[in-house]
Each structure stands twice: as structure tokens, then as C-alpha cells.
Enzyme design. Structure first.
Site, PDB file in Angstrom:
ATOM      1  CG  HIS A 143     -16.718   1.208  -8.961  1.00 30.31           C
ATOM      2  ND1 HIS A 143     -16.252   0.886  -8.401  1.00 30.31           N
ATOM      3  CD2 HIS A 143     -15.459   1.006 -10.573  1.00 30.31           C
ATOM      4  CE1 HIS A 143     -15.500   0.491  -8.343  1.00 30.31           C
ATOM      5  NE2 HIS A 143     -15.670  -0.164  -9.993  1.00 30.31           N
ATOM      6  CD  GLU A 144     -16.016   0.914 -14.444  1.00 33.45           C
ATOM      7  OE1 GLU A 144     -15.471   0.714 -14.532  1.00 33.45           O
ATOM      8  OE2 GLU A 144     -16.837   0.539 -13.425  1.00 33.45           O
ATOM      9  CG  HIS A 147     -11.620   2.009 -13.276  1.00 25.31           C
ATOM     10  ND1 HIS A 147     -11.063   0.561 -11.468  1.00 25.31           N
ATOM     11  CD2 HIS A 147     -12.226   0.985 -12.573  1.00 25.31           C
ATOM     12  CE1 HIS A 147     -11.388  -0.390 -11.103  1.00 25.31           C
ATOM     13  NE2 HIS A 147     -12.543   0.259 -11.518  1.00 25.31           N
ATOM     14  CD  GLU A 194     -13.015  -3.549  -9.845  1.00 25.91           C
ATOM     15  OE1 GLU A 194     -14.052  -2.411  -9.816  1.00 25.91           O
ATOM     16  OE2 GLU A 194     -12.653  -3.086 -11.154  1.00 25.91           O
TER      17      GLU A 194
END
Length: 386
Positions: A143-144, A147, A194
Site C-alpha cells: 500500500h505504501e 503511494h 487511499e
């Protein structure tokens, strides 16, 4: 991506398995339509990144880097080695050439973030590390990394700066209003980003159930034996469809100050994407490449975003979205729908034969056959709908 079955800090290492890699993948492959349209437009602005990076001296990025370097633990082969393996795996799978620095920060609140203008850095809290198992943590690390690949870290840093600035100028009415308007817009975009990063986490971990469990734990804590993914997803359906127009308004007010969507909503959105044709094509190796980003059309991206929102309004079970869909479709008796909406849309619709709700003929004659002309009563008829 080998695994030796050892344990690190209470985390049992699961056997390694082959995960699909996505060479040259563009972040457009997994970005939510609203997130993608904003990013494509920003990337088209000549010098945009240069201007924002020039602001790094004004933003707290340097301070944050020094803070984490001095007061957190940097992930490496010597420290939190299992997290370092996950980080390198995620960067390898999503083809992020430069592995961003990652820190573990002492904080019982489960959280993770990716910030920075010049170079993104990833921070995870001890609360999160202790909460999630190996596969769930892989999804978070992915997930990060998502980003970082999308460039979200730049805009998140701006959001942090503007939020801090809004507090400092709160005594200036117009200045505060102007900044908060920008902050509100950025938060709406960031909530969509997100959802994009959740998709990147699924691509990195390639375990939908682990992603679901991680989101469920963020909502309910480390009591997995007391929770059920299907029941958790049912909450998302109830949240979307339940209540009346008052609840719809309250949902909007509840989400406005947040940078993240609610956990049940994120889980439902991710499961929907995992079942989509787009996800299957991506897993089959058909996805946009990074070297094609410069040719991405802003107009096409905005049309995709508009189509997504239009479809969301059309298919949503939310009472307010139903009302908006009716307005767009030219439905009649909107006033009545609004009144019924504030009573849960429970009022019965008038019979199609034109009879009144009590079964009387529409010409006004009493249904028991008594004369039509009756003296008026002292109490006027009510126009409220039950």
C-alpha cells in the site's frame, strides 16, 4: 523472495510463494478513477513537480526526516529484517527502482504513511507491526509503496503543511476559510488515493483475504477469532443502504475531516475491484506502462472519472444518491420523495388506480357509499406523509 521459516519479533515467517511481477507498470493501472484523473492533470502541468519540490525548504519535510532518523528505527537487514524483505519484495513486484527508506516509530496507534517531496519515506508504527500478521503486513507495505509509485507522497506532504497552516491562521476568518477549502478538496482526493493504494497493496501481496483481514483488524483490533470477513463486509452494505436522508447527510459530515475512507468501505471497494475485469486483465499482464504516462489523455481520464461517479450514483443504495439519481432521471414528485426520504423512504406510494391511501375513489366519494357532500370539520387535513 526466499523464506527460511524463522520467526522475527513474534511474526511467523510463512512459506514463500511465487508472486506475479509487473515490470514497468504505471500507477494508472491501479489508481481509482478520481485519483487517476487528478494525477494525470497535475503531471501535465509543466514544471509542476519542480515548483512543489522548490517548496521543500518551506515545508516540514527536512524536519520530519531528521525526526524519524533520530527517534525511530530504520528498517534494514539488521533491524526489522522481515519488514525490509517485504519492502524490497513490494518494490520488486511493482517495479519501483529506488527502495524508499522505511522507519518503525514507537506509537501504539496502528498507522502507516508515505511522505516526502524530494524522496518519499515510509513510516509504520509499532502498533501496526504488532497488530498484523506476515501476509497482512505485506499488503500494508505494498500500500505504501503504491503511494510512492503514484507520487502521492508529494501531495500528502502539502496536505500536512496546509492543515498545520490552517491551525496557525485560524484567527484570520477569510484566510482560514480559503485554506480549509483547499484542505477539504485535498482530503477528498486523498481518500480516493487511499483506495488506489489499497489496490497496490493487493498487487504486492496478492492475497485478498489478507488484505481484508488487515482492514478488519484496523477497525476491530487483534481479535481475529471474534471477527468474520463476510459479516464485516455486510456492515459496508448496511452502511451504504441503511437509514434515510438524514443519515446520508451525517455520513458526509463524518467523512469530511478524514483523510482515509472508513475501513468497511475500503474493504468493500477492494473486494469489488478484485472481482473486476480490470483486475483480471492486470493479473494477466495487460496494463498501462510507465513509459506511456506522458501520452495519457487528461480528457479521457476526466471522462472515466465522470463515468465512474455517474455509475456510482446510479447503482448506489444510499438514500441521497437515489434521490440524486431520480433528479437526474427527471422523476416526478421530488418534494414527496424528499419528505419520505427524511422518514426512511418508508411511505407507501399512491395507488396506481388513483385511489386515495385509505381506498376511497379518487373523485372524493366516501368508500362506504355515504353522500359525497359532508360539512367541513374543524381540523384541516394533514399533508404529512406517514
Amino acid at each position: 523472495m526466499s523464506d527460511d521459516g524463522r520467526e522475527h519479533n513474534g511474526h511467523e515467517r510463512v512459506p514463500s510463494r511465487q508472486r506475479r511481477r509487473f515490470p514497468g507498470i504505471s500507477s494508472r493501472a491501479y489508481e481509482h478513477p478520481a485519483d487517476r484523473s487528478a494525477l494525470v492533470a497535475l503531471r501535465k502541468l509543466t514544471g509542476f513537480d519542480t515548483v512543489f519540490k522548490a517548496l521543500s525548504g518551506l515545508l516540514p519535510e527536512r524536519s520530519l526526516r531528521l525526526l524519524f532518523l533520530s527517534d525511530s528505527v530504520r528498517v534494514s537487514d539488521q533491524q526489522f529484517a522481515h519488514l525490509n524483505d517485504m519492502l524490497r519484495d513490494a518494490c520488486y513486484i511493482l517495479d519501483l527502482e529506488k527502495v524508499p527508506p522505511m522507519y518503525v516509530n514507537q506509537d501504539p496507534q496502528p498507522n502507516a504513511m508515505c511522505i516526502g517531496l524530494d524522496e518519499p519515506i515510509i513510516v509504520v508504527t509499532t502498533g501496526l507491526v504488532e497488530l498484523l500478521d506476515e501476509e497482512e503486513m505485506r499488503a500494508v507495505v505494498g500500500h505504501e509503496v503504491g503511494h510512492a509509485l503514484s507520487g502521492h507522497a508529494v501531495y500528502r506532504t502539502i496536505l500536512l503543511f496546509l492543515t498545520t497552516l490552517a491551525v496557525r491562521v485560524a484567527w484570520i476568518p477569510l484566510g482560514n476559510l480559503a485554506i480549509m477549502a483547499i484542505v477539504t478538496a485535498l482530503r477528498e482526493w486523498f481518500r480516493k488515493s487511499e483506495l488506489s493504494a489499497d489496490r497496490a497493496g493487493l498487487l504486492a501481496g496478492q492475497d485478498l483475504q489478507a488484505s481484508m483481514r488487515g482492514l478488519m483488524k484496523l477497525a476491530g483490533g487483534n481479535h481475529l477469532h471474534e471477527m468474520n470477513v463476510d459479516a464485516f463486509l455486510e456492515q459496508a452494505d448496511e452502511y451504504e443502504a441503511g437509514g434515510d436522508l438524514r443519515d446520508s447527510v451525517l455520513k458526509i459530515l463524518n467523512v469530511l475531516p478524514r483523510t482515509h475512507p472508513f475501513a468497511t468501505v475500503r474493504a468493500a471497494e477492494l473486494k469489488k475491484w478484485a472481482a473486476s475485469r480490470d483486475y483480471q486483465r492486470l493479473m494477466d499482464g495487460h496494463y498501462p506502462r510507465r513509459d506511456e504516462d506522458k501520452d495519457a489523455s487528461v480528457g479521457d481520464s476526466f471522462r472515466e472519472s465522470a463515468a465512474h461517479y455517474a455509475n456510482h450514483v446510479k447503482t448506489s443504495k444510499d438514500p441521497l444518491m437515489k434521490l440524486v439519481s431520480d433528479l437526474a432521471g427527471g422523476a416526478g414528485d421530488i418534494g414527496g420523495r424528499v419528505r419520505r426520504g427524511f422518514n426512511g423512504f418508508t411511505a407507501p406510494a399512491p395507488p396506481k388506480d388513483g385511489s386515495a391511501k385509505d381506498g376511497s375513489p379518487k373523485d372524493g366519494s366516501p368508500k362506504d357509499g355515504s353522500p359525497k357532500d359532508q360539512p367541513p370539520t374543524d381540523t384541516p387535513p394533514s399533508d404529512e406523509t406517514d
